[in-house]
Write a protein that holds these residues in place. Sequence first.
Motif, PDB file in Angstrom:
ATOM      1  N   ASN A 153      -7.121  -0.451   1.602  1.00 40.54           N
ATOM      2  CA  ASN A 153      -8.378  -1.033   2.078  1.00 40.54           C
ATOM      3  C   ASN A 153      -8.671  -2.399   1.475  1.00 40.54           C
ATOM      4  O   ASN A 153      -9.625  -3.062   1.891  1.00 40.54           O
ATOM      5  N   ARG A 168      -7.415   5.830   5.252  1.00 38.69           N
ATOM      6  CA  ARG A 168      -6.349   4.926   4.807  1.00 38.69           C
ATOM      7  C   ARG A 168      -5.786   5.289   3.423  1.00 38.69           C
ATOM      8  O   ARG A 168      -4.566   5.244   3.232  1.00 38.69           O
ATOM      9  N   PRO A 169      -6.621   5.672   2.434  1.00 40.71           N
ATOM     10  CA  PRO A 169      -6.058   6.034   1.124  1.00 40.71           C
ATOM     11  C   PRO A 169      -5.150   7.259   1.158  1.00 40.71           C
ATOM     12  O   PRO A 169      -4.295   7.430   0.287  1.00 40.71           O
ATOM     13  N   HIS A 170      -5.318   8.124   2.186  1.00 38.44           N
ATOM     14  CA  HIS A 170      -4.447   9.301   2.296  1.00 38.44           C
ATOM     15  C   HIS A 170      -3.089   8.938   2.896  1.00 38.44           C
ATOM     16  O   HIS A 170      -2.088   9.636   2.675  1.00 38.44           O
ATOM     17  N   SER A 200      -1.807   5.728   2.481  1.00 32.55           N
ATOM     18  CA  SER A 200      -1.204   4.865   1.460  1.00 32.55           C
ATOM     19  C   SER A 200      -0.620   5.718   0.337  1.00 32.55           C
ATOM     20  O   SER A 200      -1.016   6.870   0.137  1.00 32.55           O
ATOM     21  N   ARG A 257     -11.674   3.831   6.860  1.00 32.46           N
ATOM     22  CA  ARG A 257     -11.493   3.494   5.442  1.00 32.46           C
ATOM     23  C   ARG A 257     -11.249   4.742   4.603  1.00 32.46           C
ATOM     24  O   ARG A 257     -10.534   4.694   3.599  1.00 32.46           O
ATOM     25  N   SER A 258     -11.810   5.865   5.017  1.00 36.06           N
ATOM     26  CA  SER A 258     -11.615   7.107   4.260  1.00 36.06           C
ATOM     27  C   SER A 258     -10.244   7.718   4.512  1.00 36.06           C
ATOM     28  O   SER A 258      -9.703   8.444   3.657  1.00 36.06           O
ATOM     29  N   ALA A 279       0.804  -1.222   0.000  1.00 35.15           N
ATOM     30  CA  ALA A 279       0.000   0.000   0.000  1.00 35.15           C
ATOM     31  C   ALA A 279       0.840   1.277   0.000  1.00 35.15           C
ATOM     32  O   ALA A 279       0.317   2.354  -0.278  1.00 35.15           O
ATOM     33  N   SER A 280       2.131   1.160   0.307  1.00 32.71           N
ATOM     34  CA  SER A 280       2.957   2.368   0.430  1.00 32.71           C
ATOM     35  C   SER A 280       4.439   1.994   0.427  1.00 32.71           C
ATOM     36  O   SER A 280       4.804   0.844   0.702  1.00 32.71           O
ATOM     37  N   TRP A 303      -0.354   5.590  -3.532  1.00 29.48           N
ATOM     38  CA  TRP A 303      -0.891   4.873  -4.677  1.00 29.48           C
ATOM     39  C   TRP A 303      -1.331   5.873  -5.744  1.00 29.48           C
ATOM     40  O   TRP A 303      -1.293   7.087  -5.542  1.00 29.48           O
ATOM     41  N   SER A 352      -1.848  -0.322  -3.543  1.00 31.82           N
ATOM     42  CA  SER A 352      -3.295  -0.136  -3.472  1.00 31.82           C
ATOM     43  C   SER A 352      -3.626   0.986  -2.489  1.00 31.82           C
ATOM     44  O   SER A 352      -2.734   1.615  -1.930  1.00 31.82           O
ATOM     45  N   ASP A 353      -4.925   1.210  -2.256  1.00 31.51           N
ATOM     46  CA  ASP A 353      -5.345   2.245  -1.310  1.00 31.51           C
ATOM     47  C   ASP A 353      -5.312   1.773   0.137  1.00 31.51           C
ATOM     48  O   ASP A 353      -5.681   2.512   1.045  1.00 31.51           O
TER      49      ASP A 353
END
Length: 280
Positions: free
Chosen positions: A159, A204-206, A208, A201-202, A83-84, A210, A156-157
Motif C-alpha cells: 500500500n 493487499r497486505p495478504h 504481499s 487496501r485491506s 511488495a512480494s 512481508w 512492504s505491505d
Amino acid sequence: MKIFKVLHNIAIIVKSIIKLIFIMMNLFVLFIPFIICRLLNIGLYKSIPRYFHLIFLKILNIKIKLVGKIYTNKPGLIVSNHASWVDISILSSLTNISFIAKSEVAKWPLFGFLAKLQDTLFIERKPIKAKEQKNTIKNILLKGKRLVLFPEGTSSDGNRVLKFKSSLFSVAENNSNLQDSYVIQAVTICYKGINGLPMSRSERPHISWWGDMRLLNHLWNILSFGSFEIIVIAHEPIKHSFDRKVLSTIAWKQVSHGLGLAMSGRAKSLKYNERIFEIA
C-alpha cells in the motif's frame, strides 16, 4: 452446507496442486535447453528465464498491464518498489534482467535457484563491503547488463513505498561518463485487482509477502487464488547526474507517486523532472 464447503476446499487444494505440478514441469522443461545453450554460449540462454516467468505468471493467472516503456537499448539500473517475491517474476517477464539481492535470497526455495540462473548479484549489507560491491555493480553494467534494485531494502505491505536506501545509488552519482553508457529507470509495481475485482487496501497486505511471512506458505496461498491484476509503470529515465541521495529521492518520488496514481486508476509514466519532484 458443510459438505459444499468441504468440497469447495478440496477443489481449491486440487487446483493448487495441479498449478504446482505445472510450475515444476515448466522449470524442468526449460532448464535443459538453458544449460545446453549456456554451455555452448548460445545467446538464447539469456531469454529462457524470461520464458519461465511468463509461463509461471500464466499458470498463476497473473495478468500484467505495462504503462510506459522499459528501455532496453542500453544496459541500465531498474529501480522498483518491492511488495512480494512475485515482483521478481513480474519484472523478469517484461525483459531480460538480472537482480541485485540480499545474500539470503540465494537460499530461497525455487526463487533462489532461478535468481542464480539470471546471474543475480547477491550482496551483503555490510559497510565494509560497500566499495567492493559498488565496483562490481559498475563492472556488470559496463558489460551490457540490466540490473534490478529494490532500494527499500525489504518488502512492504503493497500500500505504500518505503523510503529508499541511497547507498547502492552511489554507482551512478556524479558520473556523467557512466550515465552516458546506461539508463537509470524507476518502475512502479501496483497490485491492483484480485479475482476480477479491485483490490482493497485491506486485501493487499495478504497478497504481499512481508514481515515474518513464510515463503512456502505464501506461495501456497497465491496458488489458491483465482487471478490477479498487476499494473507496472515504467517511468521516464533519470537523465542527469546527481549525487546518490538526490538520485534515490527522485526515483522514490517517481515510484511512490506512480503507486498512488495506479491505485486511483490514473496510472501514467512520470518524468524525473516533474514539478512535483523538484528538490530544493
